[in-house]
Design a protein around this motif. Structure first.
Motif, PDB file in Angstrom:
ATOM      1  N   ALA A 114       0.847  -1.210   0.000  1.00 41.20           N
ATOM      2  CA  ALA A 114       0.000   0.000   0.000  1.00 41.20           C
ATOM      3  C   ALA A 114       0.878   1.254   0.000  1.00 41.20           C
ATOM      4  O   ALA A 114       0.591   2.226  -0.699  1.00 41.20           O
ATOM      5  N   ALA A 115       1.973   1.203   0.756  1.00 38.76           N
ATOM      6  CA  ALA A 115       2.855   2.374   0.831  1.00 38.76           C
ATOM      7  C   ALA A 115       3.550   2.636  -0.500  1.00 38.76           C
ATOM      8  O   ALA A 115       3.814   3.785  -0.859  1.00 38.76           O
ATOM      9  N   LEU A 116       3.850   1.578  -1.236  1.00 39.21           N
ATOM     10  CA  LEU A 116       4.599   1.730  -2.491  1.00 39.21           C
ATOM     11  C   LEU A 116       3.709   2.056  -3.690  1.00 39.21           C
ATOM     12  O   LEU A 116       4.199   2.501  -4.727  1.00 39.21           O
ATOM     13  N   ARG A 117       2.400   1.852  -3.514  1.00 41.14           N
ATOM     14  CA  ARG A 117       1.461   1.949  -4.647  1.00 41.14           C
ATOM     15  C   ARG A 117       1.563   3.306  -5.360  1.00 41.14           C
ATOM     16  O   ARG A 117       1.491   3.369  -6.576  1.00 41.14           O
ATOM     17  N   ASP A 118       1.785   4.333  -4.565  1.00 43.01           N
ATOM     18  CA  ASP A 118       1.634   5.670  -5.132  1.00 43.01           C
ATOM     19  C   ASP A 118       2.925   6.501  -5.080  1.00 43.01           C
ATOM     20  O   ASP A 118       2.891   7.719  -5.147  1.00 43.01           O
ATOM     21  N   VAL A 119       4.090   5.844  -4.892  1.00 35.92           N
ATOM     22  CA  VAL A 119       5.319   6.636  -4.746  1.00 35.92           C
ATOM     23  C   VAL A 119       6.309   6.340  -5.879  1.00 35.92           C
ATOM     24  O   VAL A 119       6.237   5.301  -6.532  1.00 35.92           O
ATOM     25  N   ASP A 120       7.233   7.276  -6.066  1.00 38.15           N
ATOM     26  CA  ASP A 120       8.275   7.116  -7.088  1.00 38.15           C
ATOM     27  C   ASP A 120       9.500   6.408  -6.528  1.00 38.15           C
ATOM     28  O   ASP A 120      10.280   5.805  -7.262  1.00 38.15           O
ATOM     29  N   GLY A 121       9.700   6.562  -5.201  1.00 41.75           N
ATOM     30  CA  GLY A 121      10.877   5.954  -4.603  1.00 41.75           C
ATOM     31  C   GLY A 121      10.620   5.588  -3.148  1.00 41.75           C
ATOM     32  O   GLY A 121       9.641   6.040  -2.551  1.00 41.75           O
ATOM     33  N   ALA A 122      11.524   4.757  -2.608  1.00 42.78           N
ATOM     34  CA  ALA A 122      11.366   4.367  -1.204  1.00 42.78           C
ATOM     35  C   ALA A 122      12.734   4.207  -0.559  1.00 42.78           C
ATOM     36  O   ALA A 122      13.688   3.757  -1.191  1.00 42.78           O
ATOM     37  N   LEU A 123      12.775   4.619   0.711  1.00 45.40           N
ATOM     38  CA  LEU A 123      13.963   4.400   1.534  1.00 45.40           C
ATOM     39  C   LEU A 123      13.541   3.354   2.550  1.00 45.40           C
ATOM     40  O   LEU A 123      12.637   3.608   3.353  1.00 45.40           O
ATOM     41  N   VAL A 124      14.150   2.173   2.492  1.00 46.47           N
ATOM     42  CA  VAL A 124      13.685   1.089   3.374  1.00 46.47           C
ATOM     43  C   VAL A 124      14.855   0.526   4.179  1.00 46.47           C
ATOM     44  O   VAL A 124      16.023   0.718   3.819  1.00 46.47           O
ATOM     45  N   THR A 125      14.525  -0.165   5.247  1.00 46.35           N
ATOM     46  CA  THR A 125      15.549  -0.807   6.070  1.00 46.35           C
ATOM     47  C   THR A 125      15.471  -2.321   5.882  1.00 46.35           C
ATOM     48  O   THR A 125      14.579  -2.827   5.194  1.00 46.35           O
TER      49      THR A 125
END
Ligand code: GLV
Length: 337
Positions: A43-54
Motif C-alpha cells: 500500500a505504501a509503495l502503490r503511489d510513490v516514485d521511490g522508497a527508503l527502506v531498512t
C-alpha cells in the motif's frame, strides 16, 4: 511546473539527514518504529516514485505489483536479502545499498564478538551479576587466546578483509575461504591465506562468517560443517542468520562439539531460538554490528544520496547511486554482509 516526485521512508531514521529528501520530494515518513507486513508495504509503495527502506522491510514481486510509478528502492544496509533484486530489476526499478560506509565499524564489532566468545566475556558478566563470584578463582571461566591463534574468515569481501587486517595486531594467522580467491596483493595486504571450505573449518581456532546470504548458502554452516571444527574453536556470525543451522549449532554447543559462539544475526529475527537463549557458551547481540552512531548516520546519508541520484532529482546527489547488480554481486563483492 511538473509535479513533485513522492517517496516513502519506512522507519524513523535521522530527521536532519532525511530532511534532505524534502528538498526534492514529497516525503511520506513513517513516524514510529513499525513492523510492516507485506500488505502495508504494498500500500505504501502503490503511489510513490521511490522508497527508503531498512532491512526489516521485505520488498519483492508481491509488494511492487501495483507500484506502477516506483523507480527506485534505496536500502539502508549493505546486505539486501530483504529485496528481491531480480523482481525489482525486471520492472526497471533501481535498487541500491550502502556498502563501504559500514565496513570498519562492522569489522570492529566482528572482532569484539569473537573476543567475547573466546574469553567468555558475557558469560563472566552474567556470573558476576548473579552474585555467583566467590573471589578470584584460578581455574574459573578459562577461555581461549586470540593472540597467536588461527583466524578463519568465510567471505572475504570488504568486511572480511577489515577483520583480517585487525588480526595482524593480534599476531593471528589468517585463513580464508571465498567463492573467488582474492588477488595476490590483497592477500598480502591482509596477510591472509586461501584455503578450501573444509580446511577452513578444520583449522580455524576462531571462525568468523561474513558472507552475503543467498539461497545457495542457506545453512552452509550445518551439522556436517560444525563437525569439521575443533572442539576448542569459536564461531562468530555477523552475516545473516540463515547461513547457520541454529539447531545444529545449539547441539554442537550443548554437547561440547564446539567451545563457544557469538551471533549478531538470527534466522527468525527478532525471535531468537530458545535453545540458544538457554546456553551459557554463546554471546547474543541484537543485529548491531554496524551500530555506531557515526556509521548509522553515514548509512542513512548514503541511502538518501542514492535515492536522490536514482530518481534523477538533483545535483546534490554528490555521487552516482550505489546500485545493486544481480548475477555478478558475489564475484564483485564476495564478502559483503
Ligand atoms: C546490516 O546487517 C547490513 O547489512 O547493513
Amino acid at each position: 511546473m511538473s509535479e513533485r516526485q513522492k517517496v516513502w521512508v519506512s522507519q524513523p531514521l535521522f530527521d536532519d539527514i532525511v530532511a534532505r529528501l524534502h528538498d526534492h520530494f514529497d516525503v511520506v515518513q513513517v513516524p514510529e518504529v513499525s513492523e510492516h507486513d507485506s500488505a502495508t508495504i504494498a500500500a505504501a509503495l502503490r503511489d510513490v516514485d521511490g522508497a527508503l527502506v531498512t532491512l526489516n522491510e521485505r520488498v519483492g514481486a508481491k509488494e511492487i505489483a501495483e507500484a506502477s510509478k516506483l523507480r527506485a528502492v534505496a536500502n539502508v544496509g549493505v546486505g539486501y536479502n530483504n529485496l528481491d533484486v531480480a523482481a525489482l530489476h525486471a520492472r526497471g526499478i533501481v535498487a541500491t545499498n550502502t556498502p563501504d560506509v559500514l565496513t570498519e565499524t562492522t569489522a570492529d564489532f566482528g572482532f569484539a564478538l569473537m573476543m567475547a566468545a573466546a574469553r567468555r566475556v558475557t558469560e563472566a558478566e552474567r556470573h558476576l551479576r548473579a552474585g555467583k563470584w566467590q573471589g578470584w578463582n584460578f581455574k574459573g571461566l578459562l577461555g581461549a587466546d586470540l593472540h597467536g591463534s588461527t583466524l578463519g574468515i568465510l567471505g572475504m569481501g570488504r568486511i572480511g578483509q577489515g577483520i583480517a587486517r585487525r588480526a595482524s595486531g593480534f599476531d593471528m594467522r589468517v585463513l580464508y575461504h571465498n567463492r573467488t580467491r582474492l588477488p595476490a596483493d590483497i592477500e598480502r595486504d591482509c596477510r591472509a591465506e586461501y584455503v578450501d571450505f573444509d580446511m577452513l573449518f578444520a583449522r580455524a581456532d576462531h571462525l568468523v562468517l561474513v558472507l552475503p546470504y543467498s539461497a545457495e548458502n542457506h545453512h552452509i554452516v550445518d551439522a556436517a560443517a560444525l563437525a569439521k571444527m575443533q572442539p576448542t574453536a569459536t564461531l562468530t556470525n555477523i552475516a545473516r542468520g540463515g547461513i547457520v543451522d541454529e539447531t545444529a549449532l545449539a547441539d554442537a554447543l550443548a554437547n561440547g562439539r564446539l567451545a563457544s559462539a557469538a551471533l549478531d544475526v538470527f534466522e527468525g529475527e527478532p525471535t531468537v531460538n530458545p535453545r540458544l537463549l538457554a546456553l551459557d557458551n554463546i554471546v547474543l547481540t541484537p543485529h548491531i554490528a554496524s551500530g555506531s552512531l557515526a556509521t548509522r548516520r553515514a548509512m542513512v546519508d548514503l541511502a538518501v544520496d542514492n535515492l536522490i541520484a536514482a530518481l534523477g532529482a538533483g545535483p546534490d546527489a554528490g555521487h552516482p547511486p550505489t546500485p545493486i547488480s544481480t548475477g555478478t554481486k558475489d564475484a564483485k563483492r564476495p564478502g559483503t554482509a
